[in-house]
Scaffold this motif. Structure first.
Motif: not given
Length: 269
Positions: A50-55, A65-79
């Motif tokens: 899930e982490i790999k897919q979202n990022n 120093g890398q910023v990882i998005e946790i969850g929020g796949s819909d938000q990531d997709s729209s971004s």
């Protein structure tokens, strides 16, 4: 009264669930030294996939120093769609891109890009999401104001567009990293053990204080070694990128130098 209390409790519980879901959808994690995708997934109760897919990660490698998005796949997709279709307020880093390249594409400076994303170094990674500030288009090169501001003298530095160092060596890598961040250096500084003296002769500041974007230089081995300072950590340690030290020529490696050792090296600014 009991029914009323139950209704309030149920409503509060539902609100808490919704609030918790929204909080999870916007969670960001800044990778620390020693973190791995597995440890991050365990910390947040999500899967590595899930982490790999979202990022948009195609491997299991992460960097301090890398910023990882946790969850929020819909938000990531729209971004991601926004950045791909309209070039809006976010940009997903592609392989081979540098801060200087991205800043030039959007008409902002590297300083503005770093400030908008709370970056204290030039290190970015494919799949990383960057906020693009509403710049004024004042800096195509994006190199002004980062690190030391001394500029080299003319002469040996005038032909710095071409990398004449041996391919895959530490000197070749550092030359490329400085060019990527808009702070080119001379291609005629010879072997790494001569870089401090030749840089000083060209007008650069050479001292024992590391800064992001500076060049770490030492006299290890028969011809010395140089590396690029990606960031200076709050504890005084530094993250460097290098070639031909612990890896074969042409392979970039990252290493953290403890604060207790950092001041023992030369730094070219």
């Amino acid at each position: 009264m009991k029914k009323f209390a139950f209704a309030v409790t149920a409503a509060s519980g539902a609100a808490a669930v919704i609030a918790n879901h929204e909080a999870e959808a916007s969670t960001q994690h800044t990778v620390q030294s020693g973190d791995s995708l597995w440890s991050i997934s365990e910390q947040y109760g999500v899967s590595v996939d899930e982490i790999k897919q979202n990022n948009n990660l195609d491997n299991n490698m992460v960097f301090p120093g890398q910023v990882i998005e946790i969850g929020g796949s819909d938000q990531d997709s729209s971004s991601n769609n926004s950045s791909q279709t309209s070039g809006g307020s976010t940009h997903t880093v592609q392989s081979g891109e540098s801060l200087n390249v991205i800043a030039s594409n959007y008409g902002v400076s590297v300083d503005e890009l770093m400030s908008a994303n709370n970056l204290n170094g030039y290190l970015i990674h494919p799949g990383q999401s960057l906020t693009i500030p509403n710049g004024t288009g004042t800096g195509g090169s994006g190199g002004s104001g980062n690190g030391a501001t001394q500029t080299p003298n003319t002469g040996s530095s005038s032909a710095s567009d071409a990398n004449l160092y041996d391919w895959g060596q530490c000197t070749w890598h550092v030359f490329n990293r400085r060019a990527e961040t808009g702070k080119p250096i001379s291609t005629y500084w010879w072997n790494a053990d001569h870089w401090a003296s030749n840089a000083a002769a060209d007008g650069y500041t050479v001292n024992n204080t590391p800064t992001a974007g500076s060049i770490m230089q030492n006299y290890e081995g028969p011809i010395g070694h140089v590396a690029y300072v990606e960031q200076v950590n709050p504890d005084g340690s530094i993250l460097i990128s290098e070639m031909n030290y612990n890896t074969p020529p042409g392979t970039v490696d990252y290493r953290t130098i403890p604060a207790s050792q950092a001041s023992s090296y030369n730094y070219i600014h």
